[in-house]
Design an enzyme around this catalytic site. Structure first.
Site, mmCIF file in Angstrom:
data_model
loop_
_atom_site.group_PDB
_atom_site.id
_atom_site.type_symbol
_atom_site.label_atom_id
_atom_site.label_comp_id
_atom_site.label_asym_id
_atom_site.label_seq_id
_atom_site.Cartn_x
_atom_site.Cartn_y
_atom_site.Cartn_z
ATOM 1 N N ASP A 1 -9.418 -26.998 20.932
ATOM 2 C CA ASP A 1 -10.269 -27.200 22.105
ATOM 3 C C ASP A 1 -11.682 -27.520 21.640
ATOM 4 O OD1 ASP A 1 -11.345 -27.121 24.738
ATOM 5 O OD2 ASP A 1 -9.951 -25.537 25.306
ATOM 6 N N ASP B 1 -11.941 -32.324 19.554
ATOM 7 C CA ASP B 1 -12.221 -33.319 20.575
ATOM 8 C C ASP B 1 -11.055 -34.298 20.541
ATOM 9 O OD1 ASP B 1 -13.003 -35.521 22.044
ATOM 10 O OD2 ASP B 1 -14.977 -35.714 21.111
ATOM 11 N N VAL B 2 -10.229 -34.305 21.574
ATOM 12 C CA VAL B 2 -8.989 -35.088 21.520
ATOM 13 C C VAL B 2 -9.235 -36.588 21.513
ATOM 14 C CG1 VAL B 2 -7.600 -33.272 22.570
ATOM 15 C CG2 VAL B 2 -8.642 -35.027 24.034
ATOM 16 N N SER C 1 0.618 -35.294 35.875
ATOM 17 C CA SER C 1 0.180 -34.743 37.158
ATOM 18 C C SER C 1 1.019 -35.386 38.252
ATOM 19 C CB SER C 1 -1.305 -35.067 37.387
ATOM 20 O OG SER C 1 -1.686 -34.845 38.730
ATOM 21 N N TYR D 1 -7.981 -41.395 37.786
ATOM 22 C CA TYR D 1 -7.149 -40.272 37.357
ATOM 23 C C TYR D 1 -5.668 -40.618 37.510
ATOM 24 C CZ TYR D 1 -5.439 -35.455 37.016
ATOM 25 O OH TYR D 1 -4.781 -34.311 36.641
ATOM 26 N N LYS E 1 -2.892 -40.672 34.463
ATOM 27 C CA LYS E 1 -1.724 -39.796 34.444
ATOM 28 C C LYS E 1 -0.412 -40.576 34.594
ATOM 29 C CE LYS E 1 -3.727 -35.894 33.658
ATOM 30 N NZ LYS E 1 -3.492 -35.181 32.381
#
Length: 258
Positions: free
Chosen positions: A39, A69-70, A147, A160, A164
């Site tokens: 994270d 940091d992804v 999601s 978003y 997703k």
């Protein structure tokens, strides 16, 4: 007494300091898995003891924190490398993500790029790095957090939904690519889960608009992080040994009742 579902396994969970990721880390640890919390921060947004300290306090499992940091591939490599301390990665949960509400006509290029970098790029390379390691070790389970917004469109969440939806199709493609190597890849599609994302970042739960949403959920309650964690536990475990390339919807029936 039955054997813990994840006994002897190691899970790397991005975004595990808070919310759904924190709940997954605790649930997996209760079932025997050692945990790598990956994270950008170790402090839980909801307050309390950092996840990597809480896990060994509550369970017999071990845990480590890796600042990650992804959007940075090398950080994801570091997170997967950290699992070697516990014997190597068996489960990868690409959970880190952000949520945004917007007017489609006003989305800036920077806003679009930020959301895609975190939600899509981070998931892509998390799956790539972990999947390569798992394939070399004989198999494993990758779980991507999509999601219900990745199943249908919403005029207030266009970017978003786009991100997703990409995670959903990415999951299917990775399942096909890595399945022959014993790596299962599945997606979870949460509905409205009561976390800081839905109470603070984009306030829905606890608002008048949220009350209207609630009436459209057949289960008549908000989802909780433990609901998502239990679904992830199933996909991570051998109970789902023949489940690959699937979308598990966790929304109280909301997406099928509209």
């Amino acid at each position: 007494m039955s054997e813990p579902l994840l006994d002897g396994k190691t899970a790397v969970i991005t975004g595990a300091s808070s919310g759904n990721g924190r709940s997954m880390a605790r649930t997996f640890a209760e079932e025997g898995a050692d945990i790598v919390v990956a994270d950008i921060r170790d402090e839980p947004r909801e307050g309390g003891t950092p996840t990597h300290e809480l896990v060994p306090d509550e369970t017999d499992a071990d845990a480590a924190f890796v600042e990650c940091d992804v959007t940075n591939r090398s950080d994801l490599v570091d997170a997967v490398d950290a699992a070697e301390e516990f014997g190597g990665i068996d489960v990868m949960v690409n959970n880190a993500g952000i949520f945004r509400s917007e007017d489609f006509t006003e989305v800036s290029e920077d806003e679009f790029d930020q959301l895609m970098d975190i939600n899509v790029k981070g998931t892509f390379f998390g799956a790539q790095i972990a999947g390569e390691r798992m394939a070399a070790n004989g198999g494993g389970s990758i779980i991507n957090l999509s999601s219900v917004a990745g199943l249908s469109g919403s005029p207030d969440h266009v970017t978003y939904c786009t991100s997703k939806g990409a995670v959903r199709l990415l999951t299917y493609a990775v399942a096909a690519a890595l399945g022959p190597d014993g790596v299962r890849t599945n997606a979870i599609h949460p509905g409205l889960i009561e976390t800081a994302m839905t109470t603070e970042d984009v306030p829905i739960i606890g608002t008048d608009a949220g009350d209207q949403y609630l009436q459209g959920i057949p289960s008549r309650r908000w989802g909780q992080p433990d609901d998502v964690a239990d679904a992830a536990l199933f996909l991570a475990s051998d109970l789902a040994s023949y489940v690959n390339g699937e979308s598990l919807v966790v929304d109280g029936g909301m997406s099928n009742s509209q």
